[in-house]
Design an enzyme around this catalytic site. Structure first.
Site, mmCIF file in Angstrom:
data_model
loop_
_atom_site.group_PDB
_atom_site.id
_atom_site.type_symbol
_atom_site.label_atom_id
_atom_site.label_comp_id
_atom_site.label_asym_id
_atom_site.label_seq_id
_atom_site.Cartn_x
_atom_site.Cartn_y
_atom_site.Cartn_z
ATOM 1 N NE ARG A 167 -3.935 -2.102 0.328
ATOM 2 C CZ ARG A 167 -3.822 -3.356 -0.154
ATOM 3 N NH1 ARG A 167 -2.762 -3.708 -0.864
ATOM 4 N NH2 ARG A 167 -4.781 -4.234 0.054
ATOM 5 C CB SER A 240 -9.115 -1.727 4.030
ATOM 6 O OG SER A 240 -9.522 -2.914 3.427
ATOM 7 C CD GLU A 337 -5.952 0.674 2.156
ATOM 8 O OE1 GLU A 337 -5.832 -0.384 2.780
ATOM 9 O OE2 GLU A 337 -6.660 0.774 1.139
HETATM 10 C C1 LIG Z 1 -15.474 -0.496 -1.376
HETATM 11 C C2 LIG Z 1 -14.013 -0.232 -1.562
HETATM 12 C C3 LIG Z 1 -13.151 -1.312 -1.714
HETATM 13 C C4 LIG Z 1 -11.777 -1.082 -1.897
HETATM 14 N N1 LIG Z 1 -10.958 -2.159 -2.062
HETATM 15 C C5 LIG Z 1 -9.628 -1.981 -2.236
HETATM 16 C C6 LIG Z 1 -8.759 -3.103 -2.406
HETATM 17 O O1 LIG Z 1 -9.186 -4.252 -2.430
HETATM 18 N N2 LIG Z 1 -7.427 -2.853 -2.567
HETATM 19 C C7 LIG Z 1 -6.919 -1.593 -2.585
HETATM 20 O O2 LIG Z 1 -5.695 -1.447 -2.745
HETATM 21 N N3 LIG Z 1 -7.722 -0.509 -2.439
HETATM 22 C C8 LIG Z 1 -9.052 -0.671 -2.260
HETATM 23 N N4 LIG Z 1 -9.877 0.419 -2.090
HETATM 24 C C9 LIG Z 1 -9.294 1.767 -2.078
HETATM 25 C C10 LIG Z 1 -9.386 2.481 -3.460
HETATM 26 O O3 LIG Z 1 -10.293 1.857 -4.297
HETATM 27 C C11 LIG Z 1 -8.024 2.525 -4.191
HETATM 28 O O4 LIG Z 1 -7.039 3.110 -3.375
HETATM 29 C C12 LIG Z 1 -8.103 3.319 -5.499
HETATM 30 O O5 LIG Z 1 -6.900 3.173 -6.217
HETATM 31 C C13 LIG Z 1 -8.395 4.809 -5.303
HETATM 32 O O6 LIG Z 1 -8.678 5.346 -6.582
HETATM 33 P P1 LIG Z 1 -9.403 6.750 -6.738
HETATM 34 O O7 LIG Z 1 -9.394 7.087 -8.194
HETATM 35 O O8 LIG Z 1 -10.728 6.705 -6.097
HETATM 36 O O9 LIG Z 1 -8.401 7.691 -5.947
HETATM 37 P P2 LIG Z 1 -8.751 8.932 -4.997
HETATM 38 O O10 LIG Z 1 -9.429 8.431 -3.760
HETATM 39 O O11 LIG Z 1 -9.433 9.982 -5.763
HETATM 40 O O12 LIG Z 1 -7.283 9.407 -4.615
HETATM 41 C C14 LIG Z 1 -6.456 8.566 -3.819
HETATM 42 C C15 LIG Z 1 -5.053 9.184 -3.788
HETATM 43 O O13 LIG Z 1 -4.493 9.180 -5.100
HETATM 44 C C16 LIG Z 1 -4.150 10.501 -5.506
HETATM 45 N N5 LIG Z 1 -4.398 10.570 -6.944
HETATM 46 C C17 LIG Z 1 -5.552 10.248 -7.594
HETATM 47 N N6 LIG Z 1 -5.366 10.358 -8.926
HETATM 48 C C18 LIG Z 1 -4.091 10.754 -9.124
HETATM 49 C C19 LIG Z 1 -3.298 11.057 -10.287
HETATM 50 N N7 LIG Z 1 -3.797 10.961 -11.514
HETATM 51 N N8 LIG Z 1 -2.007 11.455 -10.101
HETATM 52 C C20 LIG Z 1 -1.469 11.562 -8.855
HETATM 53 N N9 LIG Z 1 -2.170 11.308 -7.731
HETATM 54 C C21 LIG Z 1 -3.464 10.895 -7.864
HETATM 55 C C22 LIG Z 1 -5.024 11.414 -4.676
HETATM 56 O O14 LIG Z 1 -4.476 12.705 -4.550
HETATM 57 C C23 LIG Z 1 -5.032 10.657 -3.361
HETATM 58 O O15 LIG Z 1 -3.839 10.871 -2.651
HETATM 59 C C24 LIG Z 1 -11.260 0.231 -1.924
HETATM 60 C C25 LIG Z 1 -12.151 1.321 -1.783
HETATM 61 C C26 LIG Z 1 -13.507 1.088 -1.615
HETATM 62 C C27 LIG Z 1 -14.445 2.253 -1.495
#
Ligand SMILES: Cc1cc2nc3c(=O)[nH]c(=O)nc-3n(C[C@H](O)[C@H](O)[C@H](O)COP(=O)(O)OP(=O)(O)OC[C@H]3O[C@@H](n4cnc5c(N)ncnc54)[C@H](O)[C@@H]3O)c2cc1C
Length: 350
Positions: A167, A240, A337
């Site tokens: 992570r 998580s 996380e």
């Molecule tokens: C129901 C649920 C289940 C999940 N299961 C998992 C799992 O199994 N495994 C896991 O690893 N994660 C899991 N997650 C967490 C999440 O899905 C991941 O971390 C995902 O990659 C976040 O993507 P996002 O586009 O929503 O990012 P955001 O929440 O919008 O941003 C997350 C971070 O990334 C940065 N960011 C976003 N886009 C960019 C970019 N283009 N350039 C630079 N920085 C950027 C943001 O500034 C922030 O720091 C889960 C979340 C939920 C709600």
């Protein structure tokens, strides 16, 4: 069309899966990479606070967001190199992660099937090196294309440059520096499928998939995930909330001796072990624990949920209480996380 859209005093409630209310002074939705270069040339964007926002599934807004929020909506996917044994696939930052997983399966490319149904965008996937069911995305990343705000240059970072960990990545450690615009994946056409993970063999058996294909593994994992995790469309959450604590081997063994039943997993090297954060929270009797509209999920102790009107501040206060209870009970410090925006996590210490 200019390739981007600006919104002043933008509401972020529909842009985070916790569905907490927050506002941004200025939000830019970017539809073309050329427009990104134009936007980055503005002094306010170049020098002021800037937050990248994907689908908001790993973020907690605790306060109003000053400066500019960039949301990259470029969503092209293409094969750059096509060999008999593997292909290099390039996906732009705004592609939804789950769409990419299904696209690769449709093109008979392997590797991402265990990461099915993870919410969010391709651009965010390298940030915390998303992982599930025994697979982390970092092992399939060939190159991350990113804009470096420090040098003001577009860069191509290879897998080693990205310093992926559990992570974790270079990008997570330097959150204000990198703007990820696209990711290139090295995906094999043949590989042993990873199915020895909790519940997967049983689900495949229930599906009648004796010799499973990658699409069936994805289907089995999607079914398991849908049963285990609260759906953020129905109940706001960010998956998580805590990482599994990584302990020195001796400490993990001592803890497991003291608390029989504690699940212990392998970590990045042999001197370390991960212990289950969900188990620790559950043993403190916190599953379902509610503090106003913020609560520990009834379905999964590692997930914090918003029952309706919780603010980011309520969620953070609950998370701090959970971490404190776990520390008092087991002497283990939990770390969040998701990214917390507008407040600082207070680590619990003795
Ligand atoms: C129901 C649920 C289940 C999940 N299961 C998992 C799992 O199994 N495994 C896991 O690893 N994660 C899991 N997650 C967490 C999440 O899905 C991941 O971390 C995902 O990659 C976040 O993507 P996002 O586009 O929503 O990012 P955001 O929440 O919008 O941003 C997350 C971070 O990334 C940065 N960011 C976003 N886009 C960019 C970019 N283009 N350039 C630079 N920085 C950027 C943001 O500034 C922030 O720091 C889960 C979340 C939920 C709600």
């Amino acid at each position: 069309m200019s390739g981007y859209r600006l919104l002043e005093n933008a509401s972020l409630e529909g842009r985070n899966t916790f569905r907490v209310a927050a506002r941004a002074s200025l939000l830019a939705d970017v539809y073309h990479t050329d427009a990104l270069s134009e936007l980055l040339a503005y002094p306010a964007v170049q020098h002021g606070p800037l937050l990248l926002l994907g689908a908001g599934s790993n973020i907690v807004f605790v306060d109003e967001v000053p400066g500019v929020i960039l949301s990259l909506a470029m969503h092209d996917i293409r094969i750059l190199v096509d060999h008999d044994h593997h292909a290099i696939v390039r996906a732009e930052a705004g592609v939804l992660w789950n769409d990419l997983v299904h696209w690769t399966l449709g093109h008979r490319l392997l590797g991402l099937e265990n990461l099915v149904l993870i919410p969010g965008t391709v651009g965010a996937a390298p940030i915390q090196n998303i992982g599930a069911y025994g697979v982390e995305v970092g092992e399939f990343i060939e190159v991350v294309e990113a804009f470096d705000r420090q040098t003001l240059r577009a860069c191509r970072l290879n897998r080693a440059d990205c310093a992926f960990g559990y992570r974790d990545s270079l990008f997570k450690r330097e959150p204000d520096r990198w703007i990820i615009t696209a990711v290139e994946f090295h995906l094999p056409r043949q590989r042993e499928l990873m199915i020895d993970y909790a519940g997967v063999p049983e689900e495949l058996a229930a599906m009648g998939a004796d010799v499973p294909r990658a699409a069936q593994v994805a289907e089995a994992i999607a079914r398991l995930r849908s049963r285990k995790l609260p759906n953020p469309v129905v109940l706001g959450n960010a998956g998580s909330f805590f990482k599994n604590p990584v302990l020195a081997l001796n400490d993990a063994e001592a803890l497991a001796d003291q608390w029989p039943g504690l699940p212990v997993f392998g970590a990045s090297d042999d001197t370390l072990r991960k212990v289950s954060a969900a188990w620790l929270i559950e043993q403190c009797g916190l599953r379902g624990y509610r503090c106003g509209d913020a609560a520990v999920s009834e379905q999964h102790a590692l997930v914090l949920v918003n029952h309706g009107c919780a603010s980011g501040r309520h969620v953070l206060a609950l998370a701090q209480q959970v971490a404190l209870r776990v520390f008092e009970h087991f002497g283990v410090a939990l770390e969040p996380e998701p990214r917390i925006v507008g407040a600082t996590w207070q680590p619990v210490t003795a």
